[in-house]
Design a protein around this motif. Structure first.
Motif, mmCIF file in Angstrom:
data_model
loop_
_atom_site.group_PDB
_atom_site.id
_atom_site.type_symbol
_atom_site.label_atom_id
_atom_site.label_comp_id
_atom_site.label_asym_id
_atom_site.label_seq_id
_atom_site.Cartn_x
_atom_site.Cartn_y
_atom_site.Cartn_z
ATOM 1 N N THR A 211 49.480 27.609 49.404
ATOM 2 C CA THR A 211 49.166 29.036 49.403
ATOM 3 C C THR A 211 47.710 29.216 48.990
ATOM 4 O OG1 THR A 211 51.436 29.620 48.818
ATOM 5 C CG2 THR A 211 49.744 31.292 48.453
ATOM 6 N N VAL A 212 46.919 29.877 49.815
ATOM 7 C CA VAL A 212 45.494 30.059 49.557
ATOM 8 C C VAL A 212 45.313 30.902 48.289
ATOM 9 C CG1 VAL A 212 43.314 30.932 50.482
ATOM 10 C CG2 VAL A 212 45.025 29.923 52.024
ATOM 11 N N PRO A 213 44.537 30.427 47.305
ATOM 12 C CA PRO A 213 44.466 31.111 46.002
ATOM 13 C C PRO A 213 43.451 32.241 45.901
ATOM 14 C CG PRO A 213 43.212 29.086 45.910
ATOM 15 C CD PRO A 213 43.848 29.120 47.279
ATOM 16 N N ASN A 214 42.495 32.339 46.839
ATOM 17 C CA ASN A 214 41.491 33.401 46.740
ATOM 18 C C ASN A 214 41.008 33.803 48.130
ATOM 19 O OD1 ASN A 214 39.322 31.529 47.512
ATOM 20 N ND2 ASN A 214 39.455 30.745 45.426
ATOM 21 N N ASP A 215 40.150 34.813 48.169
ATOM 22 C CA ASP A 215 39.662 35.353 49.438
ATOM 23 C C ASP A 215 38.259 34.863 49.792
ATOM 24 O OD1 ASP A 215 41.697 36.890 50.604
ATOM 25 O OD2 ASP A 215 41.351 38.546 49.208
ATOM 26 N N ASP A 216 37.824 33.790 49.200
ATOM 27 C CA ASP A 216 36.477 33.296 49.447
ATOM 28 C C ASP A 216 36.225 32.981 50.922
ATOM 29 O OD1 ASP A 216 36.116 33.522 46.777
ATOM 30 O OD2 ASP A 216 35.857 31.387 46.373
ATOM 31 N N LEU A 217 37.268 32.589 51.645
ATOM 32 C CA LEU A 217 37.113 32.171 53.035
ATOM 33 C C LEU A 217 37.586 33.229 54.027
ATOM 34 C CD1 LEU A 217 38.465 28.516 52.665
ATOM 35 C CD2 LEU A 217 36.094 29.271 52.600
ATOM 36 N N ALA A 218 38.078 34.361 53.515
ATOM 37 C CA ALA A 218 38.753 35.337 54.376
ATOM 38 C C ALA A 218 37.841 35.915 55.452
ATOM 39 C CB ALA A 218 39.334 36.468 53.527
ATOM 40 N N GLU A 219 36.594 36.192 55.120
ATOM 41 C CA GLU A 219 35.692 36.809 56.093
ATOM 42 C C GLU A 219 35.364 35.861 57.234
ATOM 43 O OE1 GLU A 219 31.277 38.951 56.307
ATOM 44 O OE2 GLU A 219 32.178 38.438 54.365
ATOM 45 N N LYS A 220 35.105 34.630 56.907
ATOM 46 C CA LYS A 220 34.746 33.643 57.931
ATOM 47 C C LYS A 220 35.973 33.047 58.598
ATOM 48 C CE LYS A 220 31.760 29.607 58.628
ATOM 49 N NZ LYS A 220 30.914 30.257 59.648
ATOM 50 N N TYR A 221 37.054 32.887 57.817
ATOM 51 C CA TYR A 221 38.281 32.270 58.324
ATOM 52 C C TYR A 221 39.471 33.172 57.971
ATOM 53 C CZ TYR A 221 35.091 28.305 58.230
ATOM 54 O OH TYR A 221 34.003 27.483 58.398
ATOM 55 N N PRO A 222 39.821 34.135 58.805
ATOM 56 C CA PRO A 222 40.899 35.088 58.492
ATOM 57 C C PRO A 222 42.226 34.423 58.170
ATOM 58 C CG PRO A 222 39.626 35.833 60.374
ATOM 59 C CD PRO A 222 39.157 34.447 60.082
ATOM 60 N N GLN A 223 42.484 33.276 58.767
ATOM 61 C CA GLN A 223 43.753 32.598 58.510
ATOM 62 C C GLN A 223 43.814 32.011 57.101
ATOM 63 O OE1 GLN A 223 41.263 31.508 60.296
ATOM 64 N NE2 GLN A 223 41.139 29.281 60.394
ATOM 65 N N LEU A 224 42.679 31.969 56.393
ATOM 66 C CA LEU A 224 42.640 31.418 55.042
ATOM 67 C C LEU A 224 42.424 32.506 53.998
ATOM 68 C CD1 LEU A 224 40.508 28.176 55.642
ATOM 69 C CD2 LEU A 224 43.001 28.404 55.536
ATOM 70 N N GLN A 225 43.049 33.663 54.206
ATOM 71 C CA GLN A 225 42.949 34.739 53.238
ATOM 72 C C GLN A 225 43.914 34.513 52.077
ATOM 73 O OE1 GLN A 225 44.500 38.545 54.671
ATOM 74 N NE2 GLN A 225 45.432 37.471 56.383
ATOM 75 N N LYS A 226 43.625 35.135 50.954
ATOM 76 C CA LYS A 226 44.421 34.951 49.749
ATOM 77 C C LYS A 226 45.888 35.276 50.011
ATOM 78 C CE LYS A 226 44.778 36.414 44.917
ATOM 79 N NZ LYS A 226 44.176 37.238 43.834
ATOM 80 N N GLY A 227 46.787 34.390 49.551
ATOM 81 C CA GLY A 227 48.220 34.588 49.690
ATOM 82 C C GLY A 227 48.806 34.002 50.951
ATOM 83 N N ALA A 228 47.950 33.601 51.905
ATOM 84 C CA ALA A 228 48.449 33.036 53.158
ATOM 85 C C ALA A 228 48.960 31.617 52.922
ATOM 86 C CB ALA A 228 47.351 33.026 54.208
ATOM 87 N N THR A 229 50.050 31.282 53.598
ATOM 88 C CA THR A 229 50.574 29.923 53.558
ATOM 89 C C THR A 229 50.050 29.173 54.768
ATOM 90 O OG1 THR A 229 52.581 30.616 52.393
ATOM 91 C CG2 THR A 229 52.641 28.488 53.542
#
Length: 353
Positions: A211-229
């Motif tokens: 489970t992704v722990p933070n939103d550091d990658l969310a803008e560049k990689y939407p699939q790696l947003q916080k809470g995503a498995t």
């Protein structure tokens, strides 16, 4: 135990150089950062690859921190402590380079260690711990001339200890020395890998789901947003472990958080794989031997492999020193809390007597 004096900020460079560096920092780049648990994943390769000494090595074991016996028995706050002699320590570093890892006759300007972790294997308690060190930690590091002459110690980022060497054994031992000085305890072995090794390491466990722990990658990689498995494979494991936005202050903290999440998911899977198919792991890891530098011999590997099957590891066994982040003129800087670090070292390596 001597933990060293309060660390000072390093001397600054010229105005034009600082301006150039600030412009470079504004660009978002991908930087290599592997994780301490990788030591477990790459253990098999130690059997497949005998360590080759660098022919031009100028930093030898004699240049390492001479711990003598002073660290074995210490007094802290009126209590007596003895070093746990049944502990094996392995320093792991991930450096920001690609391709074959080779030494050269010229020192300095080598890759930087972007991830530094100490793996602690305690034979007495059958426990494994990981001490993750911020690569921006300001500490005493030895510098060399281009020809390898010793220029002495000065305060800078821990990650630069590798870059001041020859890109081979000298770089590895220089990093070992810096961490030994920081912690005040001896380090038994080291293993260093680079960016190219990461897909190999991840594949050993068949891909890691977490489970992704933070939103550091969310803008560049939407699939790696916080809470995503997500299941990490060759297409995304490097970005998950390496990427940070260097235009943002202290972005390394979020990256370390992602690495810790990866560690917690990786350990049980690789332990199972090693116990079920040690030879298979060995065969797979032969493919990455050009991307590994290590001091671990065949006999030491066999000893560690047997211990790895029996040690426990939980989320609570992952540690990060307390301290303060500060925005430097060139790079972020991390200053450890000296008292808290001393207490952490005692808890991990010592027993009250």
């Amino acid at each position: 135990m001597t933990m060293g004096s309060r660390r000072r900020k390093p001397e600054r460079y010229g105005r034009h150089y600082r301006a150039h560096q600030r412009r470079r920092r504004r660009r978002t780049i991908a930087i290599c950062a592997a994780v301490g648990v990788v030591v477990i994943g790459i253990s098999g390769i130690f059997l497949a690859r005998a360590y080759q000494r660098q022919s031009r090595l100028q930093v030898t074991a004699g240049n390492s921190v001479d711990m003598k016996s002073g660290y074995r028995n210490i007094t802290y706050q009126g209590k007596e402590y003895q070093y746990n002699s049944l502990i094996t320590t392995v320093l792991y570093a991930g450096i920001d380079s690609k391709g074959k890892m080779e030494s050269s006759g010229q020192y300095s300007n080598k890759a930087r260690a972007d991830s530094v972790s100490l793996v602690i294997l305690d034979k007495k308690s059958r426990k494994m711990s990981i001490l993750a060190l911020n690569r921006d930690t300001m500490t005493e590091v030895r510098r060399y001339t281009l020809s390898g002459s010793d220029l002495g110690m000065y305060t800078t980022h821990l990650g630069y200890a590798y870059s001041y060497g020859d890109g081979g054994e000298a770089s590895c031992e220089n990093l070992v020395e810096a961490v030994e000085n920081l912690l005040g305890i001896p380090i038994d072995e080291y293993a260093v890998t680079n960016q190219t090794s990461m897909p190999y390491i991840n594949s050993l466990a068949g891909g890691i789901t977490l489970t992704v722990p933070n939103d550091d990658l969310a803008e560049k990689y939407p699939q790696l947003q916080k809470g995503a498995t997500v299941t990490l494979d060759d297409s995304n494991v490097t970005d998950f472990l390496q990427y940070r936005d260097t235009a943002k202050d202290f972005s390394n903290e979020g990256r370390i958080e992602r690495q810790q999440t990866y560690i917690n998911a990786y350990v049980p899977r690789i332990k199972t794989r090693l116990s079920e198919d040690m030879n298979g792991v060995w065969e797979e890891l032969q493919e990455m031997e050009d991307y590994l530098q290590t001091s671990i011999t065949r006999n030491k590997y066999l000893e560690m492999a047997n211990l790895l099957e029996s040690v426990s590891f939980t989320d609570a066994d992952y540690y990060r020193p307390e301290g303060e982040d500060q925005a430097g003129e060139l790079h972020d800087e991390f200053y450890v809390d000296e008292d808290a670090l001393r207490e952490l070292v005692i808890s991990l390596f010592y027993e009250e007597i």
